[in-house]
Design a protein around this motif. Structure first.
Motif, PDB file in Angstrom:
ATOM      1  N   PHE A  41      35.376  30.326  27.603  1.00 21.11           N
ATOM      2  CA  PHE A  41      35.961  29.841  28.841  1.00 21.11           C
ATOM      3  C   PHE A  41      36.409  30.974  29.752  1.00 21.11           C
ATOM      4  CE2 PHE A  41      36.780  25.183  29.194  1.00 21.11           C
ATOM      5  CZ  PHE A  41      35.844  24.817  28.261  1.00 21.11           C
ATOM      6  N   PHE A  42      36.880  32.059  29.193  1.00 21.45           N
ATOM      7  CA  PHE A  42      37.288  33.180  30.038  1.00 21.45           C
ATOM      8  C   PHE A  42      36.081  33.905  30.619  1.00 21.45           C
ATOM      9  CE2 PHE A  42      41.514  33.183  27.775  1.00 21.45           C
ATOM     10  CZ  PHE A  42      42.226  32.787  28.900  1.00 21.45           C
ATOM     11  N   VAL A  43      34.994  33.948  29.881  1.00 21.00           N
ATOM     12  CA  VAL A  43      33.766  34.516  30.438  1.00 21.00           C
ATOM     13  C   VAL A  43      33.371  33.740  31.692  1.00 21.00           C
ATOM     14  CG1 VAL A  43      31.264  34.698  30.057  1.00 21.00           C
ATOM     15  CG2 VAL A  43      32.850  35.585  28.350  1.00 21.00           C
ATOM     16  N   TYR A  44      33.429  32.430  31.612  1.00 23.90           N
ATOM     17  CA  TYR A  44      33.101  31.617  32.791  1.00 23.90           C
ATOM     18  C   TYR A  44      34.130  31.834  33.903  1.00 23.90           C
ATOM     19  CZ  TYR A  44      31.635  27.715  35.683  1.00 23.90           C
ATOM     20  OH  TYR A  44      31.185  26.957  36.733  1.00 23.90           O
ATOM     21  N   GLY A  45      35.413  31.873  33.541  1.00 23.04           N
ATOM     22  CA  GLY A  45      36.442  32.014  34.561  1.00 23.04           C
ATOM     23  C   GLY A  45      36.335  33.326  35.323  1.00 23.04           C
ATOM     24  N   ILE A 269      47.001  30.914  36.368  1.00 25.56           N
ATOM     25  CA  ILE A 269      47.609  31.617  37.497  1.00 25.56           C
ATOM     26  C   ILE A 269      47.710  33.115  37.218  1.00 25.56           C
ATOM     27  CG2 ILE A 269      49.725  31.875  38.852  1.00 25.56           C
ATOM     28  CD1 ILE A 269      48.102  29.456  39.642  1.00 25.56           C
ATOM     29  N   VAL A 270      47.834  33.513  35.956  1.00 24.10           N
ATOM     30  CA  VAL A 270      47.914  34.941  35.650  1.00 24.10           C
ATOM     31  C   VAL A 270      46.613  35.500  35.073  1.00 24.10           C
ATOM     32  CG1 VAL A 270      50.391  34.828  35.260  1.00 24.10           C
ATOM     33  CG2 VAL A 270      48.854  34.619  33.318  1.00 24.10           C
ATOM     34  N   THR A 271      45.679  34.642  34.658  1.00 30.44           N
ATOM     35  CA  THR A 271      44.431  35.155  34.082  1.00 30.44           C
ATOM     36  C   THR A 271      43.284  35.188  35.082  1.00 30.44           C
ATOM     37  OG1 THR A 271      43.892  32.937  33.254  1.00 30.44           O
ATOM     38  CG2 THR A 271      45.012  34.445  31.735  1.00 30.44           C
ATOM     39  N   VAL A 272      43.126  34.132  35.876  1.00 34.18           N
ATOM     40  CA  VAL A 272      41.967  34.015  36.773  1.00 34.18           C
ATOM     41  C   VAL A 272      42.350  34.192  38.239  1.00 34.18           C
ATOM     42  CG1 VAL A 272      40.092  32.500  37.542  1.00 34.18           C
ATOM     43  CG2 VAL A 272      40.773  32.517  35.124  1.00 34.18           C
ATOM     44  N   PHE A 273      43.445  33.558  38.659  1.00 31.93           N
ATOM     45  CA  PHE A 273      43.809  33.580  40.075  1.00 31.93           C
ATOM     46  C   PHE A 273      44.065  34.981  40.636  1.00 31.93           C
ATOM     47  CE2 PHE A 273      47.390  33.740  43.090  1.00 31.93           C
ATOM     48  CZ  PHE A 273      46.735  33.246  44.214  1.00 31.93           C
ATOM     49  N   PRO A 274      44.830  35.858  39.958  1.00 28.10           N
ATOM     50  CA  PRO A 274      45.107  37.176  40.575  1.00 28.10           C
ATOM     51  C   PRO A 274      43.844  37.968  40.864  1.00 28.10           C
ATOM     52  CG  PRO A 274      46.540  36.806  38.699  1.00 28.10           C
ATOM     53  CD  PRO A 274      45.512  35.721  38.669  1.00 28.10           C
ATOM     54  N   LEU A 275      42.862  37.870  39.988  1.00 24.89           N
ATOM     55  CA  LEU A 275      41.613  38.594  40.210  1.00 24.89           C
ATOM     56  C   LEU A 275      40.948  38.122  41.490  1.00 24.89           C
ATOM     57  CD1 LEU A 275      39.607  40.667  39.052  1.00 24.89           C
ATOM     58  CD2 LEU A 275      38.514  38.776  37.815  1.00 24.89           C
ATOM     59  N   SER A 276      40.946  36.811  41.726  1.00 22.68           N
ATOM     60  CA  SER A 276      40.313  36.283  42.940  1.00 22.68           C
ATOM     61  C   SER A 276      41.097  36.685  44.186  1.00 22.68           C
ATOM     62  CB  SER A 276      40.203  34.755  42.851  1.00 22.68           C
ATOM     63  OG  SER A 276      41.487  34.141  42.843  1.00 22.68           O
ATOM     64  N   TRP A 277      42.420  36.603  44.119  1.00 21.39           N
ATOM     65  CA  TRP A 277      43.234  36.926  45.297  1.00 21.39           C
ATOM     66  C   TRP A 277      43.098  38.402  45.674  1.00 21.39           C
ATOM     67  CZ3 TRP A 277      45.691  34.329  48.984  1.00 21.39           C
ATOM     68  CH2 TRP A 277      46.564  35.033  49.803  1.00 21.39           C
ATOM     69  N   ILE A 278      43.195  39.268  44.681  1.00 25.68           N
ATOM     70  CA  ILE A 278      43.117  40.711  44.953  1.00 25.68           C
ATOM     71  C   ILE A 278      41.727  41.094  45.436  1.00 25.68           C
ATOM     72  CG2 ILE A 278      43.250  42.997  43.887  1.00 25.68           C
ATOM     73  CD1 ILE A 278      45.397  41.816  42.012  1.00 25.68           C
ATOM     74  N   MET A 279      40.693  40.488  44.869  1.00 29.17           N
ATOM     75  CA  MET A 279      39.331  40.815  45.280  1.00 29.17           C
ATOM     76  C   MET A 279      39.061  40.372  46.717  1.00 29.17           C
ATOM     77  SD  MET A 279      35.805  39.960  43.242  1.00 29.17           S
ATOM     78  CE  MET A 279      34.236  40.670  43.777  1.00 29.17           C
ATOM     79  N   LEU A 280      39.647  39.234  47.094  1.00 28.93           N
ATOM     80  CA  LEU A 280      39.380  38.683  48.424  1.00 28.93           C
ATOM     81  C   LEU A 280      40.261  39.293  49.514  1.00 28.93           C
ATOM     82  CD1 LEU A 280      38.989  34.925  47.435  1.00 28.93           C
ATOM     83  CD2 LEU A 280      37.224  36.328  48.498  1.00 28.93           C
ATOM     84  N   PHE A 281      41.495  39.622  49.183  1.00 23.74           N
ATOM     85  CA  PHE A 281      42.459  39.965  50.227  1.00 23.74           C
ATOM     86  C   PHE A 281      43.052  41.365  50.087  1.00 23.74           C
ATOM     87  CE2 PHE A 281      42.528  35.310  49.884  1.00 23.74           C
ATOM     88  CZ  PHE A 281      42.159  34.983  51.182  1.00 23.74           C
ATOM     89  N   GLN A 293      44.471  43.749  33.625  1.00 20.29           N
ATOM     90  CA  GLN A 293      44.481  42.464  32.925  1.00 20.29           C
ATOM     91  C   GLN A 293      44.234  42.633  31.427  1.00 20.29           C
ATOM     92  OE1 GLN A 293      41.815  39.926  35.493  1.00 20.29           O
ATOM     93  NE2 GLN A 293      43.708  38.749  35.677  1.00 20.29           N
ATOM     94  N   VAL A 294      43.434  43.617  31.044  1.00 26.08           N
ATOM     95  CA  VAL A 294      43.254  43.909  29.616  1.00 26.08           C
ATOM     96  C   VAL A 294      44.596  44.313  29.006  1.00 26.08           C
ATOM     97  CG1 VAL A 294      42.243  45.549  27.980  1.00 26.08           C
ATOM     98  CG2 VAL A 294      40.806  44.498  29.739  1.00 26.08           C
TER      99      VAL A 294
END
Length: 436
Positions: A41-45, A269-281, A293-294
């Motif tokens: 599931f984390f691979v997909y996320g 919110i701490v595993t998938v969301f921060p990566l998307s927010w930082i990458m986008l903004f 994250q590791v």
């Protein structure tokens, strides 16, 4: 029903078997199974942020493409209860080993199928449809893979060590994330962006298939042994009629799902969301965020044993309430941290992972004892399904969509809603127990 040679409940006279399973032996099976599932599931996320917007949604801008990917991400959690019910039916007809083998086979094939998918430029909307189909397959498989071992672990654990053994069953989450994130970090940093998006991103999905094969045989060797079958039968951990469960103990399913909702809301919110927010903004390198994250996953794994010690000292339900309050306080600072540059973002990720380890370590089955013994197996499974659906399924989609439109205060509101649900559910459970 327990036969005359099975282990009886404490305080009841009866004959114990010559060899009883130790809780540590059961914990091995739980950790192996959960780590392989979480890795999938984390691979997909992670791929939903780094890969899918460019490969499957190139017709949309980066934000819209990520939101589309997060919408597909939720599919698995929506269908998970269906997979649980279907798995129960397979178990009643063909046995527990057949159910587990078919579920993990479906999970592995769905994950490997994603690795072989052509992108939108090759197959058009068909590529998106197949990605959605494989994601649904993952969700059905995860629901069907319920083996009852977490419930067995909780029932076999010593009275004064239940928090500790409950934590052991949750260790699969940080382990799965650690391996998935570490693999993506290595691939992202060792090849060009073109190569990564062309073929490099497929390796984690192939690895997930291989890990599932190993986990399948490891879990089957445990679950189909005479000792495990005897213990599961003795504790009446067999499927029951879902309709009867919901009619007679539906309130326990709801209380159980909401009791740990703060932790489930925090999960993505701490595993998938921060990566998307930082990458986008932000202009921050993605590889750097993956490394943070590791480290966060390591901190979460380290915090989980502390949650076990704390729960055994003050009680699991009190621990859940205290940590839900801590998550609420953390949520108030989320906008400031995420908008606070590299230092603030790192603090959000690392503190969030510590809180996740502490809270998620006690999130499973905190009120499972509310169920009648013959309904505990199915009740525990559907309780977990509902908690994932309400708390975690749409977290990345809602948090990113609302934050992009209205600001990062949306993250605070999302987490606070989970905190409120947890505190209300724990209070309702306490009042119910006092009345009973």
């Amino acid at each position: 029903m327990a036969s005359s040679n099975t282990l009886t409940h404490p305080g009841i006279q009866g004959t114990e078997p010559e060899h009883s399973l130790a809780p540590g032996d059961i914990a091995v099976g739980v950790v192996i199974g959960r780590a392989s599932e979480y890795f999938d599931f984390f691979v997909y996320g992670i791929a939903s942020v780094l890969v899918f917007p460019a490969v499957f949604f190139p017709f949309a801008d980066r934000l819209e493409g990520t939101l589309y990917a997060f919408a597909l991400f939720a599919f698995a959690f929506v269908v998970r209860p269906i997979g649980t019910v279907a798995g129960m039916a397979i178990q009643r007809r063909w046995g527990r080993s057949a159910k587990l083998a078919s579920a993990l086979f479906l999970l592995g094939c769905s994950t490997a199928g994603m690795a072989l998918l052509p992108g939108y430029h090759s197959l058009g909307l068909g590529a998106i449809a197949l990605l959605a189909l494989f994601r649904i397959g993952q969700g059905l498989a995860l629901g069907g893979s319920w083996d009852g071992l977490p419930s067995l672990l909780a029932l076999n654990a010593p009275e004064n060590r239940r928090g500790w053994y409950a934590m052991l069953g949750q260790l699969g989450a940080p382990l799965g994330f650690l391996i998935a994130c570490g693999l993506f970090a290595y691939l992202w940093g060792s090849m060009s962006e073109h190569d990564f998006l062309d073929w490099g991103w497929r390796f984690p999905f192939f690895a997930a298939f291989a890990i599932n094969v190993v986990a399948l045989f490891a879990r089957l060797r445990l679950v189909v042994t005479h000792e495990y079958e005897r213990e599961l039968d003795a504790k009446e951990l067999e499927p029951c009629d879902v309709g009867e469960l919901l009619r007679s103990q539906g309130s326990n399913v709801l209380i159980g799902a909401f009791a740990a909702l703060a932790s489930y809301a925090l999960f993505h919110i701490v595993t998938v969301f921060p990566l998307s927010w930082i990458m986008l903004f932000s202009e921050r390198p993605v590889g750097e965020v993956l490394v943070v994250q590791v480290i966060g996953a390591l901190l979460a794994a380290g915090a989980m044993p502390l949650s076990g010690l704390l729960a055994d000292r003050i009680g699991r339900r009190r621990t859940l309430g205290m940590l839900a309050t801590a998550i609420g306080v953390f949520s108030l600072f989320a906008p400031l941290l995420l908008d606070g540059g590299q230092v603030g973002q790192d603090a959000f990720i690392l503190l969030g992972f510590v809180l996740l380890g502490l809270s998620y370590g006690q999130a499973a089955g905190a009120v499972t004892a509310n169920f009648l013994p013959r309904m505990r197996y199915t009740g525990a499974a559907l309780t977990a399904d509902l908690a994932w659906l309400i708390g975690a399924a749409f977290a990345p989609l809602v948090a990113l969509g609302l934050s992009a439109r209205f600001g990062l205060a949306a993250v605070t509101l999302y987490l606070l809603s989970g905190v409120a649900c947890t505190l209300l559910a724990l209070r309702a459970n306490r009042l119910r127990n006092a009345r009973d």
